[in-house]
Design a protein around this motif. Structure first.
Motif, PDB file in Angstrom:
ATOM      1  N   GLU A 154       0.831  -1.200   0.000  1.00 15.78           N
ATOM      2  CA  GLU A 154       0.000   0.000   0.000  1.00 15.78           C
ATOM      3  C   GLU A 154       0.865   1.249   0.000  1.00 15.78           C
ATOM      4  O   GLU A 154       1.262   1.767   1.038  1.00 15.78           O
ATOM      5  CB  GLU A 154      -0.927  -0.023   1.224  1.00 15.78           C
ATOM      6  CG  GLU A 154      -2.003   1.030   1.197  1.00 15.78           C
ATOM      7  CD  GLU A 154      -2.775   1.047  -0.099  1.00 15.78           C
ATOM      8  OE1 GLU A 154      -2.526   1.975  -0.892  1.00 15.78           O
ATOM      9  OE2 GLU A 154      -3.602   0.161  -0.306  1.00 15.78           O
ATOM     10  N   LEU A 155       1.170   1.759  -1.209  1.00 15.57           N
ATOM     11  CA  LEU A 155       2.048   2.925  -1.339  1.00 15.57           C
ATOM     12  C   LEU A 155       1.450   4.174  -0.725  1.00 15.57           C
ATOM     13  O   LEU A 155       2.168   5.062  -0.268  1.00 15.57           O
ATOM     14  CB  LEU A 155       2.357   3.175  -2.817  1.00 15.57           C
ATOM     15  CG  LEU A 155       3.137   2.073  -3.538  1.00 15.57           C
ATOM     16  CD1 LEU A 155       3.262   2.425  -5.010  1.00 15.57           C
ATOM     17  CD2 LEU A 155       4.502   1.890  -2.926  1.00 15.57           C
ATOM     18  N   ALA A 156       0.122   4.265  -0.739  1.00 15.05           N
ATOM     19  CA  ALA A 156      -0.535   5.469  -0.242  1.00 15.05           C
ATOM     20  C   ALA A 156      -0.247   5.716   1.229  1.00 15.05           C
ATOM     21  O   ALA A 156      -0.374   6.836   1.710  1.00 15.05           O
ATOM     22  CB  ALA A 156      -2.049   5.365  -0.463  1.00 15.05           C
ATOM     23  N   PHE A 157       0.163   4.687   1.957  1.00 13.42           N
ATOM     24  CA  PHE A 157       0.455   4.836   3.380  1.00 13.42           C
ATOM     25  C   PHE A 157       1.938   5.096   3.628  1.00 13.42           C
ATOM     26  O   PHE A 157       2.379   5.094   4.763  1.00 13.42           O
ATOM     27  CB  PHE A 157       0.009   3.588   4.145  1.00 13.42           C
ATOM     28  CG  PHE A 157      -1.468   3.515   4.367  1.00 13.42           C
ATOM     29  CD1 PHE A 157      -2.041   3.916   5.560  1.00 13.42           C
ATOM     30  CD2 PHE A 157      -2.314   3.052   3.357  1.00 13.42           C
ATOM     31  CE1 PHE A 157      -3.407   3.855   5.765  1.00 13.42           C
ATOM     32  CE2 PHE A 157      -3.678   2.980   3.549  1.00 13.42           C
ATOM     33  CZ  PHE A 157      -4.234   3.389   4.748  1.00 13.42           C
ATOM     34  N   GLY A 158       2.697   5.294   2.552  1.00 13.27           N
ATOM     35  CA  GLY A 158       4.114   5.547   2.711  1.00 13.27           C
ATOM     36  C   GLY A 158       4.931   4.290   2.913  1.00 13.27           C
ATOM     37  O   GLY A 158       6.111   4.363   3.255  1.00 13.27           O
ATOM     38  N   ILE A 159       4.331   3.135   2.708  1.00 13.35           N
ATOM     39  CA  ILE A 159       5.050   1.872   2.853  1.00 13.35           C
ATOM     40  C   ILE A 159       5.876   1.628   1.601  1.00 13.35           C
ATOM     41  O   ILE A 159       5.360   1.656   0.487  1.00 13.35           O
ATOM     42  CB  ILE A 159       4.058   0.708   3.083  1.00 13.35           C
ATOM     43  CG1 ILE A 159       3.392   0.891   4.448  1.00 13.35           C
ATOM     44  CG2 ILE A 159       4.760  -0.640   2.998  1.00 13.35           C
ATOM     45  CD1 ILE A 159       2.284  -0.086   4.732  1.00 13.35           C
ATOM     46  N   LYS A 160       7.161   1.393   1.780  1.00 12.18           N
ATOM     47  CA  LYS A 160       8.065   1.287   0.636  1.00 12.18           C
ATOM     48  C   LYS A 160       8.742  -0.078   0.515  1.00 12.18           C
ATOM     49  O   LYS A 160       9.603  -0.264  -0.338  1.00 12.18           O
ATOM     50  CB  LYS A 160       9.136   2.378   0.731  1.00 12.18           C
ATOM     51  CG  LYS A 160       8.564   3.794   0.680  1.00 12.18           C
ATOM     52  CD  LYS A 160       9.656   4.846   0.801  1.00 12.18           C
ATOM     53  CE  LYS A 160       9.075   6.247   0.768  1.00 12.18           C
ATOM     54  NZ  LYS A 160      10.124   7.287   0.908  1.00 12.18           N
ATOM     55  N   VAL A 161       8.356  -1.015   1.354  1.00  9.40           N
ATOM     56  CA  VAL A 161       8.918  -2.368   1.280  1.00  9.40           C
ATOM     57  C   VAL A 161       7.819  -3.314   0.827  1.00  9.40           C
ATOM     58  O   VAL A 161       6.779  -3.430   1.487  1.00  9.40           O
ATOM     59  CB  VAL A 161       9.469  -2.826   2.644  1.00  9.40           C
ATOM     60  CG1 VAL A 161      10.034  -4.248   2.545  1.00  9.40           C
ATOM     61  CG2 VAL A 161      10.539  -1.865   3.132  1.00  9.40           C
ATOM     62  N   ILE A 162       8.025  -3.958  -0.305  1.00 11.88           N
ATOM     63  CA  ILE A 162       7.010  -4.837  -0.878  1.00 11.88           C
ATOM     64  C   ILE A 162       7.635  -6.189  -1.189  1.00 11.88           C
ATOM     65  O   ILE A 162       8.638  -6.276  -1.884  1.00 11.88           O
ATOM     66  CB  ILE A 162       6.422  -4.234  -2.176  1.00 11.88           C
ATOM     67  CG1 ILE A 162       5.881  -2.830  -1.902  1.00 11.88           C
ATOM     68  CG2 ILE A 162       5.321  -5.134  -2.733  1.00 11.88           C
ATOM     69  CD1 ILE A 162       5.439  -2.101  -3.152  1.00 11.88           C
ATOM     70  N   ASP A 163       7.062  -7.236  -0.663  1.00 12.09           N
ATOM     71  CA  ASP A 163       7.565  -8.584  -0.916  1.00 12.09           C
ATOM     72  C   ASP A 163       7.032  -9.110  -2.245  1.00 12.09           C
ATOM     73  O   ASP A 163       5.843  -8.967  -2.546  1.00 12.09           O
ATOM     74  CB  ASP A 163       7.130  -9.535   0.207  1.00 12.09           C
ATOM     75  CG  ASP A 163       7.853  -9.257   1.508  1.00 12.09           C
ATOM     76  OD1 ASP A 163       7.363  -9.706   2.550  1.00 12.09           O
ATOM     77  OD2 ASP A 163       8.895  -8.593   1.484  1.00 12.09           O
ATOM     78  N   SER A 164       7.906  -9.720  -3.030  1.00 15.74           N
ATOM     79  CA  SER A 164       7.499 -10.305  -4.304  1.00 15.74           C
ATOM     80  C   SER A 164       8.435 -11.455  -4.630  1.00 15.74           C
ATOM     81  O   SER A 164       9.392 -11.724  -3.896  1.00 15.74           O
ATOM     82  CB  SER A 164       7.524  -9.251  -5.421  1.00 15.74           C
ATOM     83  OG  SER A 164       8.837  -8.745  -5.601  1.00 15.74           O
ATOM     84  N   SER A 165       8.179 -12.133  -5.737  1.00 10.24           N
ATOM     85  CA  SER A 165       8.971 -13.297  -6.109  1.00 10.24           C
ATOM     86  C   SER A 165       9.223 -13.289  -7.612  1.00 10.24           C
ATOM     87  O   SER A 165       8.289 -13.087  -8.397  1.00 10.24           O
ATOM     88  CB  SER A 165       8.213 -14.577  -5.720  1.00 10.24           C
ATOM     89  OG  SER A 165       8.842 -15.723  -6.236  1.00 10.24           O
TER      90      SER A 165
END
Length: 243
Positions: A154-165
């Protein structure tokens, strides 16, 4: 997880890059330390039903198991990252209340986790449900969440760490419908298109994706990997078509 130590010893490690190793118990922690791990990850579920199906114990029992692991890891100078599965829904119990996610997140933080990853294990989350969850988790008026650091999408909350594969590989055998993870190449393509610099070399990433899918013998499922195959891959496909 039997070959995790071999993998960790065999990869080329770059400065400034984290290589967290999933550790379920003290035996796993010992193996991780011997293999040179500097960061470990522990995982819990926001769903009691999924916790029993996945690791054969309750949420509270899983936290008690991790307590010894995290204490020993932190004393050894290792960083500990926490994961929470089924934050948006469970294949066995259905809906999961945000308050349950908050409770598990607080328990993981007390164990010393510097960051917590929120996992929508079966992909039932929507922008609305994720926002509602994050509104509760990141409520600045809630003292219990004042020090929380979360990883989500959720980028809108300023979260910049996203898990992916890469290639969308992965998935949980105990969760119906969890056929894979968010493909890194799709995520990078989307973020770069939004003007968000990821620092990821997409052509190199695609080479890695097609390599690993060649090893496992199935084509990648991500949209970007299908339409943006590197030249070397395209050449191999063309050559194969003449066989």
């Amino acid at each position: 997880m039997a070959d995790h130590s071999e993998v960790l010893r065999g990869i080329r490690k770059y400065p400034g890059v984290s290589y967290p190793t999933l550790v379920p118990n003290m035996t796993g922690l010992k193996a991780a330390i011997e293999a040179g791990a500097e960061e470990i990850a522990v995982f819990a579920s926001a769903s009691e039903a999924f916790s029993h199906k996945n690791i054969n114990c309750s949420i509270e029992e899983s936290i008690r198991r991790f307590k010894e692991v995290t204490e020993h890891a932190i004393k050894s100078g290792m960083r500990v990252r926490g994961y929470i599965s089924c934050v948006c829904g469970c294949p066995y119990q259905g809906a999961v209340k945000p308050e349950e996610v908050v409770r598990v997140a607080s328990l993981l933080r007390k164990l010393g986790c510097y960051e917590i990853s929120l996992g929508d294990t079966i992909g039932v989350g929507t922008p609305g449900s994720v926002r509602s969850l994050l509104n509760i988790l990141l409520d600045p008026t809630a003292e219990r969440n004042a020090d929380e650091k979360f990883s989500s999408s959720e980028l809108a909350f300023g979260i910049k760490v996203i898990d992916s594969s890469a290639g969308g590989l992965g998935g949980c055998p105990y969760a119906r419908g969890a056929s894979g993870n968010v493909a890194t190449e799709d995520l990078v393509y989307m973020l770069e298109g939004m003007g968000v610099s990821t620092g990821v070399n997409l052509p190199k990433l695609l080479e890695a994706v097609h390599f690993i899918h060649g090893v496992i013998g199935r084509p990648p499922v991500s949209h970007v990997a299908q339409v943006m195959a590197p030249p070397s891959v395209g050449l191999r496909l063309k050559e194969d078509s003449h066989l």
